[in-house]
Write a protein that holds these residues in place. Structure first.
Motif, PDB file in Angstrom:
ATOM      1  N   THR A  32       0.753  -1.243  -0.168  1.00  0.00           N
ATOM      2  CA  THR A  32       0.037   0.152  -0.152  1.00  0.00           C
ATOM      3  C   THR A  32       0.907   1.265  -0.083  1.00  0.00           C
ATOM      4  O   THR A  32       1.782   1.202   0.788  1.00  0.00           O
ATOM      5  N   ARG A  33       0.508   2.111  -0.989  1.00  0.00           N
ATOM      6  CA  ARG A  33       1.406   3.233  -1.058  1.00  0.00           C
ATOM      7  C   ARG A  33       0.743   4.706  -0.496  1.00  0.00           C
ATOM      8  O   ARG A  33       1.366   5.649  -0.242  1.00  0.00           O
ATOM      9  N   THR A  34      -0.685   4.490  -0.432  1.00  0.00           N
ATOM     10  CA  THR A  34      -1.513   5.815   0.042  1.00  0.00           C
ATOM     11  C   THR A  34      -2.455   5.212   1.133  1.00  0.00           C
ATOM     12  O   THR A  34      -3.270   4.464   1.241  1.00  0.00           O
ATOM     13  N   TRP A  35      -2.427   6.146   2.233  1.00  0.00           N
ATOM     14  CA  TRP A  35      -3.244   5.894   3.428  1.00  0.00           C
ATOM     15  C   TRP A  35      -4.053   7.141   3.743  1.00  0.00           C
ATOM     16  O   TRP A  35      -3.664   8.406   3.731  1.00  0.00           O
ATOM     17  N   SER A  36      -5.340   6.771   4.220  1.00  0.00           N
ATOM     18  CA  SER A  36      -6.302   7.973   4.501  1.00  0.00           C
ATOM     19  C   SER A  36      -6.560   7.777   5.890  1.00  0.00           C
ATOM     20  O   SER A  36      -6.582   6.647   6.158  1.00  0.00           O
ATOM     21  N   VAL A  37      -6.687   8.822   6.455  1.00  0.00           N
ATOM     22  CA  VAL A  37      -6.990   9.168   7.846  1.00  0.00           C
ATOM     23  C   VAL A  37      -7.735  10.276   8.206  1.00  0.00           C
ATOM     24  O   VAL A  37      -7.800  11.165   7.521  1.00  0.00           O
ATOM     25  N   THR A  40      14.704   3.136  -1.092  1.00  0.00           N
ATOM     26  CA  THR A  40      14.103   4.215  -0.729  1.00  0.00           C
ATOM     27  C   THR A  40      12.367   3.889  -0.666  1.00  0.00           C
ATOM     28  O   THR A  40      11.765   3.667  -1.990  1.00  0.00           O
ATOM     29  N   VAL A  41      11.622   3.594   0.155  1.00  0.00           N
ATOM     30  CA  VAL A  41      10.016   3.253   0.311  1.00  0.00           C
ATOM     31  C   VAL A  41       9.286   4.732   0.605  1.00  0.00           C
ATOM     32  O   VAL A  41       9.822   5.333   1.479  1.00  0.00           O
ATOM     33  N   THR A  42       8.419   4.977  -0.474  1.00  0.00           N
ATOM     34  CA  THR A  42       7.875   6.255  -0.408  1.00  0.00           C
ATOM     35  C   THR A  42       6.149   5.923  -0.183  1.00  0.00           C
ATOM     36  O   THR A  42       5.848   5.036  -0.754  1.00  0.00           O
ATOM     37  N   TYR A  43       5.392   6.738   0.755  1.00  0.00           N
ATOM     38  CA  TYR A  43       4.272   6.765   1.005  1.00  0.00           C
ATOM     39  C   TYR A  43       3.578   7.930   1.518  1.00  0.00           C
ATOM     40  O   TYR A  43       4.308   8.912   1.536  1.00  0.00           O
ATOM     41  N   THR A  44       2.342   7.906   1.200  1.00  0.00           N
ATOM     42  CA  THR A  44       1.412   9.269   1.130  1.00  0.00           C
ATOM     43  C   THR A  44       0.428   8.940   2.181  1.00  0.00           C
ATOM     44  O   THR A  44      -0.356   7.815   2.302  1.00  0.00           O
ATOM     45  N   ILE A  45       0.481   9.924   3.308  1.00  0.00           N
ATOM     46  CA  ILE A  45      -0.827   9.940   4.247  1.00  0.00           C
ATOM     47  C   ILE A  45      -1.673  11.130   3.993  1.00  0.00           C
ATOM     48  O   ILE A  45      -1.027  12.496   4.107  1.00  0.00           O
ATOM     49  N   ARG A  46      -2.997  10.695   3.611  1.00  0.00           N
ATOM     50  CA  ARG A  46      -3.661  11.804   3.379  1.00  0.00           C
ATOM     51  C   ARG A  46      -4.867  12.315   4.292  1.00  0.00           C
ATOM     52  O   ARG A  46      -5.552  11.130   4.836  1.00  0.00           O
ATOM     53  N   VAL A  47      -5.074  13.319   4.631  1.00  0.00           N
ATOM     54  CA  VAL A  47      -6.029  13.600   5.879  1.00  0.00           C
ATOM     55  C   VAL A  47      -7.329  13.741   5.200  1.00  0.00           C
ATOM     56  O   VAL A  47      -7.486  14.594   4.056  1.00  0.00           O
ATOM     57  N   ASP A  48      -8.381  13.122   5.418  1.00  0.00           N
ATOM     58  CA  ASP A  48      -9.805  13.207   4.856  1.00  0.00           C
ATOM     59  C   ASP A  48     -10.173  14.740   4.838  1.00  0.00           C
ATOM     60  O   ASP A  48     -10.581  15.264   6.077  1.00  0.00           O
ATOM     61  N   LYS A  49     -10.716  15.397   3.709  1.00  0.00           N
ATOM     62  CA  LYS A  49     -10.998  16.856   3.975  1.00  0.00           C
ATOM     63  C   LYS A  49     -12.262  16.814   4.503  1.00  0.00           C
ATOM     64  O   LYS A  49     -12.732  18.085   5.097  1.00  0.00           O
ATOM     65  N   THR A  50     -13.347  15.921   4.378  1.00  0.00           N
ATOM     66  CA  THR A  50     -14.672  16.043   4.751  1.00  0.00           C
ATOM     67  C   THR A  50     -14.426  15.851   6.211  1.00  0.00           C
ATOM     68  O   THR A  50     -15.219  16.752   6.902  1.00  0.00           O
ATOM     69  N   VAL A  51     -13.956  15.105   6.879  1.00  0.00           N
ATOM     70  CA  VAL A  51     -13.499  14.848   8.324  1.00  0.00           C
ATOM     71  C   VAL A  51     -12.921  16.271   8.879  1.00  0.00           C
ATOM     72  O   VAL A  51     -13.426  16.516   9.849  1.00  0.00           O
ATOM     73  N   LEU A  52     -11.969  16.711   8.042  1.00  0.00           N
ATOM     74  CA  LEU A  52     -11.353  17.755   8.671  1.00  0.00           C
ATOM     75  C   LEU A  52     -12.208  19.075   8.797  1.00  0.00           C
ATOM     76  O   LEU A  52     -11.956  19.721   9.721  1.00  0.00           O
ATOM     77  N   THR A  53     -13.251  19.253   7.730  1.00  0.00           N
ATOM     78  CA  THR A  53     -14.022  20.537   7.918  1.00  0.00           C
ATOM     79  C   THR A  53     -14.992  20.269   9.135  1.00  0.00           C
ATOM     80  O   THR A  53     -15.360  21.157  10.036  1.00  0.00           O
ATOM     81  N   ASN A  54     -15.605  19.129   9.633  1.00  0.00           N
ATOM     82  CA  ASN A  54     -16.218  18.823  10.794  1.00  0.00           C
ATOM     83  C   ASN A  54     -15.586  18.905  11.950  1.00  0.00           C
ATOM     84  O   ASN A  54     -16.114  19.514  12.905  1.00  0.00           O
ATOM     85  N   GLN A  55     -14.420  18.468  11.945  1.00  0.00           N
ATOM     86  CA  GLN A  55     -13.752  18.501  13.132  1.00  0.00           C
ATOM     87  C   GLN A  55     -13.112  19.732  13.324  1.00  0.00           C
ATOM     88  O   GLN A  55     -12.863  20.059  14.773  1.00  0.00           O
ATOM     89  N   SER A  56     -12.861  20.599  12.392  1.00  0.00           N
ATOM     90  CA  SER A  56     -12.185  21.830  12.675  1.00  0.00           C
ATOM     91  C   SER A  56     -12.781  22.756  13.591  1.00  0.00           C
ATOM     92  O   SER A  56     -12.493  23.695  14.169  1.00  0.00           O
TER      93      SER A  56
END
Length: 426
Positions: free
Chosen positions: A226-231, A313-329
């Protein structure tokens, strides 16, 4: 043909003709089990003065001047082609016949080695990209079934009976091989050659060899990684993968590139990140990376090295869920920012707003009560209760009573409720 403890007579029949052919009543091939007893007889009914000799192909020392060939007990070395020759007293040869004797015996004398220098029978080390041939030799008849295993898993099966047929091996043993081409990290391991033919209900026998491959680090099953993780904002992410290398590799760099910042994590230390390395045995190492309280999308990279190029070299992306970011902000940020004097000022503002709203509601209620005071139908005002007198004292009429009108309306109520019907007395 398996025999018990009894003599079996094999008769070569010779005809009167001087050129008559010798025939075998039981054919030209005879299969015996090792450890039993057997006998083959070659005789002439018409030639009393003839004598019989037995010879074995490939063995000049074997010579038997007897009509009967005794095998007691049958040994695996008895296998071979035997020729019976009938001659008269003058030395004239009448004819001969050949009998192939096959001997069943359990699988034995197995060996496993590498056919590539330097030769070895237990441990072999090679470099990445090399070709290696593993050779397995085994004795036994019928030719055994050979299974190749790597680290406990089957990788190849060879039926030597199909390869050689039901004949004794031409040399000292049967041979089979397993080839490793362009060796890599994934080819390192323990290889086993297992062989068996089931004679006398014996179990298969086996030999093993350890193949060691010096190689640069690489990710095991990289295509499935897995190269991309959502949180969600403030959540935790666990990134893990297995690295193969020989010698074992170690992490030399760990970095992050975010939306606003870039930084080196490995040497700086950070409570929101942790990295653990665990040796799994052999050339495998398990890498587990934990990210806590993730609030920002970012690209991460881990570099591993073991002295063989290239580094991994192992690269990976952690992506913050934008919809959750708006509600929690709206909630999470307030909790994070509420501290010290800021919290106190917010409390004052909220308290003032509540008090102002209560005052407005009270005024509206008072005005409504005053506006609905009216007289009775006889024209006499309704007797004021004490509550209304108190209200009149606190909020006196904004205009005097209107002459000729017995109904006691204040001007504001009169203008608001002009549509309410009134009784007028002349």
């Amino acid at each position: 043909m398996a025999l018990g403890h009894c003599n079996v007579v094999l008769v070569f029949m010779i005809f009167e003709s001087s050129r008559a052919a010798v025939s075998l009543m039981r054919g030209t091939s005879w299969t015996l089990d090792s450890g039993t007893r057997a006998a083959a007889n070659c005789s002439s009914r018409r030639c009393q003065s003839c004598h019989v000799t037995w010879k074995k192909d490939g063995d000049p020392t074997f010579h038997l001047a007897n009509e009967t060939l005794f095998l007691n007990p049958v040994r695996k070395t008895d296998r071979g082609n035997y020729t019976c020759t009938v001659e008269d007293s003058k030395g004239g040869q009448w004819n001969n016949g050949t009998l192939e004797i096959l001997v069943n015996y359990p699988t034995e004398n197995i060996s496993l080695s590498v056919n590539t220098p330097p030769y070895s029978k237990s441990h072999y080390k090679t470099r990445e990209g090399a070709n290696v041939s593993l050779s397995c030799s085994v004795d036994g008849f019928p030719p055994p079934l050979v299974k190749w295993h790597k680290d406990g898993g089957a990788v190849k099966t060879v039926n030597l009976t199909q390869k050689y047929g039901l004949h004794q091996h031409p040399g000292k043993s049967f041979l089979t091989s397993y080839d490793v081409t362009d060796a890599g990290c994934e080819d390192e391991g323990t290889y086993v050659c297992q062989a068996g033919n089931g004679v006398m209900d014996t179990a298969p026998i086996e030999k093993y060899i350890m193949l060691e491959v010096e190689c640069a680090p690489k990710v095991q099953d990289a295509a499935r990684q897995t190269r991309t993780w959502s949180v969600q904002r403030g959540g935790t992410v666990l990134v893990s993968f297995t690295v193969l290398s020989n010698p074992l590799s170690s992490v030399i760099a760990w970095w992050r590139t975010g939306e606003d910042t870039s930084r080196e994590i490995l040497n700086e230390g950070d409570a929101d990140h942790s990295l653990n390395e665990t040796a799994l045995g052999g050339n495998a190492r398990y890498i587990a990376i934990s990210h806590y309280n993730v609030t920002e999308t970012g690209l991460y990279g881990v570099t591993l090295a073991n002295g063989h190029e290239p580094n991994l070299t192992v690269t990976y992306t952690i992506r913050v869920d934008k919809t959750v970011l708006t509600n929690q902000s709206e909630t999470g940020s307030e909790v994070e920012d509420c501290a010290g004097a800021v919290c106190m000022y917010k409390s004052y503002i909220v308290g003032g707003c509540v008090a102002l709203a209560a005052g407005v509601i009270a005024v509206v209620v008072i005005i409504a009560v005053k506006c609905y005071r009216r007289t009775d139908r006889a024209g006499d005002p309704v007797q004021d209760h004490s509550l209304f007198r108190v209200l009149d004292d606190i909020f006196p009429p904004m205009s005097p009573p209107v002459a000729g009108n017995r109904i006691y309306w204040n001007y504001p109520c009169n203008s608001i409720n002009s549509s309410i019907p009134r009784e007028t007395h002349v």
